[in-house]
Scaffold this active site. Sequence first.
Site, PDB file in Angstrom:
ATOM      1  N   ASP A 110     -26.562-101.170 122.928  1.00  0.00           N
ATOM      2  CA  ASP A 110     -26.611-101.373 121.445  1.00  0.00           C
ATOM      3  C   ASP A 110     -25.464-100.255 120.874  1.00  0.00           C
ATOM      4  O   ASP A 110     -25.081-100.698 119.697  1.00  0.00           O
ATOM      5  CB  ASP A 110     -27.734-101.147 120.586  1.00  0.00           C
ATOM      6  CG  ASP A 110     -28.348 -99.651 120.923  1.00  0.00           C
ATOM      7  OD1 ASP A 110     -27.603 -98.748 121.311  1.00  0.00           O
ATOM      8  OD2 ASP A 110     -29.693 -99.760 120.720  1.00  0.00           O
ATOM      9  N   HIS A 157     -26.848-100.509 131.652  1.00  0.00           N
ATOM     10  CA  HIS A 157     -26.768-101.773 131.471  1.00  0.00           C
ATOM     11  C   HIS A 157     -25.844-102.434 130.797  1.00  0.00           C
ATOM     12  O   HIS A 157     -25.923-103.656 130.347  1.00  0.00           O
ATOM     13  CB  HIS A 157     -28.254-102.121 131.085  1.00  0.00           C
ATOM     14  CG  HIS A 157     -29.296-101.779 132.022  1.00  0.00           C
ATOM     15  ND1 HIS A 157     -30.630-101.631 131.417  1.00  0.00           N
ATOM     16  CD2 HIS A 157     -29.536-101.383 133.106  1.00  0.00           C
ATOM     17  CE1 HIS A 157     -31.375-101.197 132.362  1.00  0.00           C
ATOM     18  NE2 HIS A 157     -30.718-100.959 133.819  1.00  0.00           N
ATOM     19  N   ASN A 211     -42.236 -90.509 124.345  1.00  0.00           N
ATOM     20  CA  ASN A 211     -42.397 -91.923 124.399  1.00  0.00           C
ATOM     21  C   ASN A 211     -43.743 -92.253 123.513  1.00  0.00           C
ATOM     22  O   ASN A 211     -44.693 -91.457 123.974  1.00  0.00           O
ATOM     23  CB  ASN A 211     -42.324 -92.368 125.741  1.00  0.00           C
ATOM     24  CG  ASN A 211     -42.164 -93.803 125.740  1.00  0.00           C
ATOM     25  OD1 ASN A 211     -41.052 -94.316 125.177  1.00  0.00           O
ATOM     26  ND2 ASN A 211     -42.698 -94.716 126.467  1.00  0.00           N
ATOM     27  N   SER A 256     -40.128 -96.901 128.742  1.00  0.00           N
ATOM     28  CA  SER A 256     -41.173 -97.117 129.429  1.00  0.00           C
ATOM     29  C   SER A 256     -41.141 -96.889 131.003  1.00  0.00           C
ATOM     30  O   SER A 256     -42.216 -96.610 131.668  1.00  0.00           O
ATOM     31  CB  SER A 256     -41.653 -98.668 129.355  1.00  0.00           C
ATOM     32  OG  SER A 256     -40.501 -99.400 129.938  1.00  0.00           O
TER      33      SER A 256
HETATM   34  P1  NAD Z   1     -39.028-100.809 127.286  1.00  0.00           P
HETATM   35  O1  NAD Z   1     -39.149-101.804 126.134  1.00  0.00           O
HETATM   36  O2  NAD Z   1     -39.490-101.093 128.641  1.00  0.00           O
HETATM   37  O3  NAD Z   1     -39.681 -99.553 126.858  1.00  0.00           O
HETATM   38  C1  NAD Z   1     -39.587 -98.828 125.524  1.00  0.00           C
HETATM   39  C2  NAD Z   1     -40.464 -97.697 125.286  1.00  0.00           C
HETATM   40  O4  NAD Z   1     -40.268 -97.161 124.298  1.00  0.00           O
HETATM   41  C3  NAD Z   1     -41.951 -98.409 125.139  1.00  0.00           C
HETATM   42  O5  NAD Z   1     -42.559 -97.303 126.293  1.00  0.00           O
HETATM   43  C4  NAD Z   1     -42.416 -97.764 123.842  1.00  0.00           C
HETATM   44  O6  NAD Z   1     -43.712 -97.345 123.857  1.00  0.00           O
HETATM   45  C5  NAD Z   1     -41.296 -96.969 123.294  1.00  0.00           C
HETATM   46  N1  NAD Z   1     -41.100 -96.743 121.951  1.00  0.00           N
HETATM   47  C6  NAD Z   1     -40.703 -97.795 121.320  1.00  0.00           C
HETATM   48  N2  NAD Z   1     -40.568 -97.408 119.990  1.00  0.00           N
HETATM   49  C7  NAD Z   1     -40.657 -96.085 120.041  1.00  0.00           C
HETATM   50  C8  NAD Z   1     -40.393 -95.155 119.130  1.00  0.00           C
HETATM   51  N3  NAD Z   1     -40.012 -95.290 117.727  1.00  0.00           N
HETATM   52  N4  NAD Z   1     -40.356 -93.707 119.602  1.00  0.00           N
HETATM   53  C9  NAD Z   1     -40.916 -93.476 120.808  1.00  0.00           C
HETATM   54  N5  NAD Z   1     -41.259 -94.295 121.633  1.00  0.00           N
HETATM   55  C10 NAD Z   1     -40.949 -95.583 121.396  1.00  0.00           C
HETATM   56  O7  NAD Z   1     -37.348-100.474 127.363  1.00  0.00           O
HETATM   57  P2  NAD Z   1     -36.709 -99.693 128.395  1.00  0.00           P
HETATM   58  O8  NAD Z   1     -37.467 -98.616 129.061  1.00  0.00           O
HETATM   59  O9  NAD Z   1     -35.197 -99.368 127.853  1.00  0.00           O
HETATM   60  O10 NAD Z   1     -36.342-100.818 129.408  1.00  0.00           O
HETATM   61  C11 NAD Z   1     -36.120-102.130 128.795  1.00  0.00           C
HETATM   62  C12 NAD Z   1     -34.619-102.737 129.143  1.00  0.00           C
HETATM   63  O11 NAD Z   1     -34.475-103.150 127.970  1.00  0.00           O
HETATM   64  C13 NAD Z   1     -33.579-101.904 129.494  1.00  0.00           C
HETATM   65  O12 NAD Z   1     -33.002-102.254 130.707  1.00  0.00           O
HETATM   66  C14 NAD Z   1     -32.613-102.005 128.188  1.00  0.00           C
HETATM   67  O13 NAD Z   1     -31.205-102.216 128.790  1.00  0.00           O
HETATM   68  C15 NAD Z   1     -33.010-103.205 127.385  1.00  0.00           C
HETATM   69  N6  NAD Z   1     -33.041-103.167 125.840  1.00  0.00           N
HETATM   70  C16 NAD Z   1     -32.150-102.387 125.173  1.00  0.00           C
HETATM   71  C17 NAD Z   1     -32.154-102.596 123.883  1.00  0.00           C
HETATM   72  C18 NAD Z   1     -31.199-101.699 123.168  1.00  0.00           C
HETATM   73  O14 NAD Z   1     -29.767-101.667 123.414  1.00  0.00           O
HETATM   74  N7  NAD Z   1     -31.440-101.121 121.979  1.00  0.00           N
HETATM   75  C19 NAD Z   1     -33.273-103.044 123.244  1.00  0.00           C
HETATM   76  C20 NAD Z   1     -34.203-103.809 123.960  1.00  0.00           C
HETATM   77  C21 NAD Z   1     -33.926-103.702 125.428  1.00  0.00           C
END
Ligand code: NAD
Length: 263
Positions: free
Chosen positions: A110, A127, A226, A202
Site C-alpha cells: 500500500d 510482496h 498484533n 498474522s
Molecule cells: P493478515 O491479514 O494475515 O494478518 C493481519 C494481522 O493483523 C491479523 O493477525 C490481525 O489480528 C492483525 N491486526 C489487524 N488490525 C490490527 C491493528 N489495528 N493492530 C494490531 N493488529 C492488527 O495479514 P498479513 O500477515 O500481512 O498477511 C496477508 C497478506 O496480505 C500479505 O501477504 C500482504 O501482502 C497482503 N495484504 C496487504 C495489505 C496492505 O498492503 N495494506 C492489505 C491486505 C493484505
Amino acid sequence: MTDPLDEKMVSRVAEMIARAGDVVVFTGAGVSTESGIPDFRSPGGFWTKFDPEDFTITRFLESPETRRKQWRFLLSGDLFRDASPNAAHRAIAALEAMGKLDCVITQNIDNLHQKAGNDRERVFELHGNMRWIRCLDCGERYPLEEILERHRPAVDPPPCGSCGGILKPDVVFFGEALPDETLREATRRASQCALLIVVGSSLVVYPAAYMPLYAKQAGAGLVIVNWTPTPADRIADVVIHAAAGDVMERIVADLRRRMNRCA
Ligand code: NAD
Ligand code: ZN
C-alpha cells in the site's frame, strides 16, 4: 506477558529499542487497518470480498475475465491509492528519524510506510507495490496512475505499450516467487539486526513469516504487536495484543523521553 494495556510492556519495548543497535520493523496488513485498508483474514477482510483464485498467477494468465475484473478494480479508484498513513506508520517513520531504524520489511503493497516518511531505500516490500504495473513479457514497469489516466474508461485492460504483452499489478500473486533481491536483502537484515518488531501480521504467510524466526535464531530480541495470537508468540520476548497505532505511538513517546533524558 500479554496484558494488552500494560504500560510496563510499552516501557520495556522502548528500553529494548534504546539499547539495541539496528532495529528492524516487520509489518503486515494489520499495520494498515487503521488507515481503512482491510486485512486479509479478519472478519470483513479482503478474502470475504474477493475470490483468492483470481489472485493466483495461473488464473490471471489463463482468464481474460479475471484480468478484466482486476482492471475494473483498479479503475474504480482503489482503497490503496486514497489511504493515508496512521499513527503506527508515523511511529515507525519516527524511529527512522530518531536514528533507531535499520529498515522496514513489509508484506504490504500500500506504499504507506513511504507516505509516512520512511526512506524508500529502507523499505523492503516482499510482496510488491500496488502503485506499479509490470509487463509479464518484457518486464517494463509503469506507474499505475499513468496507465489509468491514459486508458480510462477502457473496459479491457490495455496491453504493454512497448511489446503488447500482458500487464499485471506489480504485486506478488499466489504461485509467484517473491522478488529475489528484496527477499535476499530482507533476509540478511533480519538475520543481522539486534531487535525485530513485528507490527500487525498474522505470521502465517511464508516465506515472509520467516523474518522474525531468522532474527530470533541469530540472537536478536523479538517483539510482537498484533491483535490476535501468532505462531511466533511463544518465542517472542514481548507480546502485545492490542491496536498497532496506540501501542507504537506510546512506545515511541517513551523512547523519546528516554533519549531526551540522555541528551
Ligand atoms: P493478515 O491479514 O494475515 O494478518 C493481519 C494481522 O493483523 C491479523 O493477525 C490481525 O489480528 C492483525 N491486526 C489487524 N488490525 C490490527 C491493528 N489495528 N493492530 C494490531 N493488529 C492488527 O495479514 P498479513 O500477515 O500481512 O498477511 C496477508 C497478506 O496480505 C500479505 O501477504 C500482504 O501482502 C497482503 N495484504 C496487504 C495489505 C496492505 O498492503 N495494506 C492489505 C491486505 C493484505
Ligand atoms: Zn512489454
